[in-house]
Design an enzyme around this catalytic site. Structure first.
Site, PDB file in Angstrom:
ATOM      1  N   ASP A 179       7.250  -7.650 -11.511  1.00 34.17           N
ATOM      2  CA  ASP A 179       7.271  -7.548 -12.750  1.00 34.17           C
ATOM      3  C   ASP A 179       8.234  -7.229 -13.420  1.00 34.17           C
ATOM      4  O   ASP A 179       8.445  -7.215 -14.733  1.00 34.17           O
ATOM      5  CB  ASP A 179       6.125  -6.467 -12.767  1.00 34.17           C
ATOM      6  CG  ASP A 179       5.217  -6.189 -12.257  1.00 34.17           C
ATOM      7  OD1 ASP A 179       4.447  -7.049 -11.854  1.00 34.17           O
ATOM      8  OD2 ASP A 179       4.262  -5.359 -12.851  1.00 34.17           O
ATOM      9  N   ASP A 222      -3.202   0.151  -5.991  1.00 34.97           N
ATOM     10  CA  ASP A 222      -2.069   0.038  -7.223  1.00 34.97           C
ATOM     11  C   ASP A 222      -2.225   1.252  -8.071  1.00 34.97           C
ATOM     12  O   ASP A 222      -1.073   0.688  -8.889  1.00 34.97           O
ATOM     13  CB  ASP A 222      -3.079  -1.043  -8.085  1.00 34.97           C
ATOM     14  CG  ASP A 222      -3.347  -2.164  -7.201  1.00 34.97           C
ATOM     15  OD1 ASP A 222      -2.395  -2.940  -6.914  1.00 34.97           O
ATOM     16  OD2 ASP A 222      -3.937  -2.555  -7.681  1.00 34.97           O
TER      17      ASP A 222
HETATM   18  C1  BGC Z   1       3.746   0.784  -5.168  1.00 39.50           C
HETATM   19  C2  BGC Z   1       4.550   1.257  -3.653  1.00 39.50           C
HETATM   20  C3  BGC Z   1       3.519   0.159  -2.488  1.00 39.50           C
HETATM   21  C4  BGC Z   1       2.862  -1.063  -2.826  1.00 39.50           C
HETATM   22  C5  BGC Z   1       1.993  -1.936  -1.603  1.00 39.50           C
HETATM   23  C6  BGC Z   1       3.305  -0.556  -5.680  1.00 39.50           C
HETATM   24  O1  BGC Z   1       1.849  -1.172  -6.499  1.00 39.50           O
HETATM   25  O2  BGC Z   1       3.823   1.241  -6.083  1.00 39.50           O
HETATM   26  O3  BGC Z   1       4.284   2.135  -3.656  1.00 39.50           O
HETATM   27  O4  BGC Z   1       4.844   0.141  -1.871  1.00 39.50           O
HETATM   28  O5  BGC Z   1       2.324  -1.486  -4.597  1.00 39.50           O
HETATM   29  O6  BGC Z   1       0.863  -1.677  -1.822  1.00 39.50           O
END
Ligand code: BGC
Length: 758
Positions: free
Chosen positions: A178, A398
C-alpha cells in the site's frame, strides 16, 4: 506419519507438479556455485510452508471437524508469506518464531539441491498505513523513524538473508504493501503527505540492500485494479514506480516484479463480465455504479495492462507480475452461475459480478470472500503472471472491528466495523466480518468462511487431528523490577506447549486479571503506593487452554517522596574485572534520577540479588570456580523507585581448567513442537575468544535427531555430542552462534548444556 514428513512429501509433490507443468528439467546446481538470479523464481522450486500458520489451520480444523475440518486440512500445507511486520518479528515474538527459525525450517524442508521459495513481506515503513488506521506501525514518520527502519529493520534482515547457508533459498520479498499506491492517490491526506519522503527513501534503501543479494527477488506492491485501475491513477502509478526504480543503485534491475491484490479480495477473473465496453441499456458496463468507469474489473486484466505500461516506461520485459489469491475466491451459494439477463445496467452488473462486496474499496475482513486460486507457478491460464501466491495468510485479521488496545501501534479503523457506513465507500456499509481481532491476529470465524467460500472449491483433505486439550506449562515465578509508588515491571520464564502459546494473564491475590501480555514481560500501572502485592501469571494457548498459575511474586510499592513516582534510568552496561576463582568486581556507569540515586543492586539475570552498593561498583564473593555468571544492575532512588535492569555482563570465574581453549556456554530452546516431533535450537556463547566448541545433549528415551544443521553430531539418540561446523567454530569474546535440529519424539528439556571450547 509425522507432520514434518507429511509437509515434506507435499512440498516434493509441488516441485514435481511445477516441473512437469512448465516442462523444466530440475538440473542440480553444482554445490559450490552461487545460484543464478533466474527470471521466474517460482518455477523449478518447492515452496516454504510456514508451520506456525499451518498449526493455526490444524487447530481450526480440529475444532470445526467434519467436512469443513477436512477442507481446512487440505490447505494446511499451502505456502504462505511470512510478514516481518515489526522489528521484533526478526527475533521472534508472540505472533511467530523469528526469521532465523523460519529460514532454518526452510532448509529443513528443502529437497536436495532443488531451490526453495521463501516469501516474506517487508512491512515496517515509518508512518506505515498512512491512509488507514488498522495497520499503523511502530515507527513514526520522522528522520529518526527512518534511521531505525534502516539500521534496526532492513539491515538485520538483509544480513541474515545474505548468510551463505541460505544461498539455496529463493527469497521473494514483497515490498511495503500500500505504500507507493498511497503516494499516487492519497497525497491530499496529511499523514500520507508527511510520510511520503520517508516512504520513498525507505523503499529505495530496502531495494538497494535486498537487490544486492543474488538470491533475493523483489516484488513491489502495486495495490489492485479497484485502486489503481483508472487510467488517471495507472499512469501516475507507473511514473512513481519508475521514479523510485531510477533512484536505486541498480535502477530498473533492482525491482524483479510487482505484486497486486496483497491482502485484498479483488477477483482474479470476473468470468461473466469479460468486456468493460459492452453496452447494456445504452451504456458501457464500466460506467455502472459498481465500476465507476474503471476499465479493469479483475486482477488478470489489470496486471496484463499494468505490465505493458511498465515496460513502456522503461522496465525490462522480464518484469514479473504476481497476484495474491489468498482471499479472492468468491465461491459459495451467492456466486453467480451465469451472466444476468437484465437490461438495467446496474442490475446486470450486480447480478453478474462474482465480487460480492458492497464497494470495491471495502478492504477489511470482507464477509463472504473465499480462498482463491492455490499458490501456483506460471499459471497456464495467465501466461503473463509469474505466480499466484498467498501473501496474506488466510485467517489473519485485517483489523479489529472495535477498538482493542495493543502495543504494536495498530489503530481502530471503522472500515473494519460491520455496523459502519463509510464515506470512503460512498456511504455503503463496510461488509466487514464482526468480532475481528487486531490486524495480523488469528481470526478463526473469518477462516471458516474463507474455506467454506473458496473458489475454486477445496477438495477433501485428511481427517483433522483431535481437539487440543493440553494446557501450556506453568510460567516461571515472575521477577519484579522498576517498582515505583504506582507501578512495577514483571518478567517471567516463557511457557511451552504443543500448540502456540498466545499470551499471558497476570492475576492478583484474589485471582482477578490485572494485566495481559503477548510476551513474557508487562509493566503494571495504577497500583496503590505503600501496598503489598502478590501476583501470579497464567499462560494461554492457541486452542484456548490455560496453564496453572505460576508461583507468586510479592512486592510492596514504594511510598513515593513528595509524590515522586519516577524511577531512575537503567544503569549503564556493567563490566567484570579482577575475576578470581571465587570473586569478581562489577562496575557500571551511573544511573540518573530526578530525586537522586541512593544505591544499586547487582542481581542475576532472573532478578536474584547478589550484592548492593552505594557506589558504581561492587565485589561479588563466594562464587564457584570455573563457572559462568550473568549479572545486571538496578538503581534505586530516594523515594524507593527502582529502575529497569541494565544490560547484562557474563563472566567466568577462574580455576578448574577444563576448557583450555577458552570458555563457552550452551543453551537449548524448543521454539516449535508438534505431535510426534519438535525443533530445537542451541545457542553457543563465547565468554572469551574461542576457535571451536562442542556440547553434549541428552535426548529422552524414544527421541531421535532427524536432521541437524550448523553443527556436526555424533549419534542421534541418547547422549549426542555436537561440535561446530567448519564455519562457526571461531567466536570472539561475547559472540554467539547457534545450531538447530528437528527431532522425533519428546523434545529434550530447555536450559543450559555443558560447553567445551577449543
Ligand atoms: C498486519 C500485520 C500482519 C499482516 C498479515 C497486516 O494487516 O498489519 O501485522 O502481519 O497483516 O496478517
Amino acid at each position: 506419519m509425522s507432520t514434518t514428513t507429511r509437509r515434506r512429501s507435499s512440498a516434493a509433490l509441488l516441485a514435481t507438479t511445477l516441473a512437469v507443468g512448465v516442462g523444466v528439467a530440475l538440473a542440480a546446481p553444482a554445490a559450490t556455485a552461487a545460484p543464478a538470479h533466474v527470471d521466474n523464481p517460482f518455477v523449478g522450486a518447492t515452496w516454504y510452508v510456514n508451520e506456525s500458520w499451518a498449526a493455526s489451520v490444524e487447530g481450526a480444523a480440529s475444532r470445526a471437524g467434519g467436512e469443513l475440518g477436512e477442507k481446512m486440512m487440505a490447505v494446511a500445507d499451502e505456502p504462505t508469506f511470512v510478514w516481518m511486520d515489526r522489528i521484533s518479528a526478526i527475533a521472534g515474538n508472540a505472533d511467530g518464531p523469528g526469521l532465523r527459525a523460519h529460514l532454518d525450517a526452510a532448509l529443513e524442508q528443502q529437497q536436495g539441491s532443488t531451490p526453495i521459495v521463501f516469501g516474506l513481506v517487508i512491512y515496517d515503513l515509518p508512518g506505515r498505513d498512512c491512509y488507514a488506521l488498522a495497520s499503523n506501525g511502530e515507527l513514526p514518520a520522522t528522520a529518526a523513524g527512518l534511521a531505525r527502519y534502516k539500521s534496526e529493520y532492513i539491515d538485520p534482515i538483509a544480513e541474515m538473508l545474505a548468510e551463505p547457508q541460505y544461498e539455496g533459498i529463493r527469497f521473494t520479498a514483497v515490498i511495503e504493501p500500500d505504500s507507493l499506491p498511497n503516494m499516487v492517490t492519497n497525497m491530499s491526506d496529511q499523514k500520507c503527505a508527511t510520510a511520503a519522503p520517508f516512504y520513498r527513501d525507505g523503499i529505495t534503501y530496502a531495494l538497494d540492500e535486498l537487490h544486492a543479494i543474488p538470491n533475493v527477488y523483489t516484488y513491489v506492491d502495486a495495490a489492485h485494479s479497484g485502486w489503481l485501475g483508472w487510467d488517471s491513477n495507472l499512469g501516475p502509478a507507473v511514473q512513481e514506480f519508475a521514479s523510485v526504480a531510477r533512484g536505486t543503485r541498480a535502477g530498473f534491475a533492482s525491482i524483479d516484479g510487482f505484486v497486486t491484490n496483497t491482502a485484498n479480495s479483488t477477483p482474479l477473473e470476473e468470468p461473466f463480465l469479460p468486456d468493460p465496453t459492452l453496452n447494456v441499456g445504452g451504456n458501457p458496463v464500466r460506467s455502472s455504479s459498481y465500476y465507476e468507469w474503471n476499465s479493469y474489473f479483475d486482477e488478470a486484466d489489470f496486471t496484463a495492462a499494468f505490465k505493458q505500461r511498465l515496460v513502456a516506461a522503461g522496465f525490462p520485459s522480464t518484469v514479473g507480475m504476481i497476484v495474491d489469491t489468498s482471499r479472492n475466491g468468491w465461491g459459495g451459494e451467492d456466486r453467480p452461475t451465469a451472466v444476468s439477463t437484465s437490461t438495467n445496467l446496474n442490475t446486470y452488473v450486480n447480478e453478474s459480478r462474482v465480487d460480492r462486496r458492497t464497494h470495491r474499496g471495502a478492504w477489511c475482513n470482507p464477509l463472504g470472500a473465499g480462498i482463491g486460486e492455490r499458490p501456483t507457478a506460471s499459471p497456464a491460464a495467465h501466461p503473463h503472471l509469474d505466480a499466484y501466491v498467498w501473501v496474506k495468510p488466510p485467517g489473519e485479521s485485517d483489523g479489529s472491528s472495535t477498538e482493542i488496545p495493543n502495543d504494536e501501534g495498530k489503530g481502530f479503523d471503522r472500515m473494519c466495523d460491520p455496523t459502519y457506513s463509510a464515506s470512503k465507500l460512498g456511504g455503503a456499509m463496510t461488509g466487514a466480518t464482526p468480532d475481528a481481532p487486531v490486524s495480523g491476529k488469528w481470526f478463526e470465524a473469518q477462516f471458516r468462511t474463507l474455506v467454506a467460500n473458496a473458489y475454486p472449491p477445496i477438495g477433501g483433505g485428511t481427517t483433522p487431528p483431535p481437539v487440543d486439550t493440553q494446557a501450556p506449562t506453568t510460567p516461571g515465578r515472575p521477577t519484579v523490577s522498576a517498582i515505583t509508588a504506582t507501578g512495577a515491571t514483571l518478567t517471567w520464564a516463557a511457557s511451552s506447549d504443543n500448540v502456540a502459546v498466545t499470551g499471558y494473564t497476570v492475576r492478583d491475590a484474589s485471582g482477578a486479571a490485572i494485566a495481559t501480555a503477548t510476551g513474557t514481560t508487562v509493566a503494571l500501572t495504577g497500583l496503590t503506593p505503600s501496598t503489598a502485592y502478590s501476583v501470579t501469571v497464567v499462560a494461554r494457548d492457541a486452542a484456548g487452554n490455560v496453564s496453572s498459575a505460576s508461583p507468586a511474586a510479592t512486592f510492596t510499592t514504594s511510598a513515593g517522596q513528595g509524590g515522586d513516582t519516577q524511577a531512575p534510568s537503567a544503569p549503564g552496561t556493567p563490566s567484570a574485572s579482577v575475576v578470581t576463582a571465587t570473586s569478581a568486581t562489577i562496575s557500571w556507569p551511573a544511573a540518573t534520577d530526578n530525586v537522586g540515586v541512593t544505591g544499586y543492586t547487582v542481581q542475576t539475570s532472573t532478578g536474584t540479588p547478589l550484592a548492593t552498593s552505594t557506589t558504581t561498583s561492587a565485589t561479588l564473593t563466594g562464587l564457584t570456580a570455573d563457572t559462568s555468571y550473568t549479572v545486571r544492575v538496578v538503581a534505586r532512588d530516594a523515594a524507593g523507585n527502582v529502575s529497569v535492569p541494565s544490560a547484562s555482563v557474563t563472566f567466568r570465574t577462574a580455576g578448574g581448567g577444563t576448557d583450555p581453549g577458552g570458555a563457552c556456554e550452551a543453551a537449548l530452546t524448543v521454539p516449535n513442537a508438534w505431535p510426534g516431533g519438535y525443533q530445537a535450537n542451541v545457542t553457543i556463547t563465547a565468554s572469551e575468544a574461542i576457535t571451536g566448541w562442542s556440547t553434549t545433549l541428552t535426548l529422552p528415551s524414544g527421541s531421535a535427531i532427524n536432521n541437524l544443521w550448523s553443527g556436526v553430531n555424533v549419534g542421534t539418540t541418547g547422549s549426542v555430542t555436537v561440535t561446530n561446523a567448519a564455519w562457526n567454530g571461531t567466536l570472539g569474546a561475547g559472540a554467539s552462534t547457534s545450531f538447530g535440529f528437528v527431532g522425533v519424539g519428546t523434545p529434550p528439556a530447555a536450559g543450559s548444556l555443558d560447553c567445551t571450547a577449543g
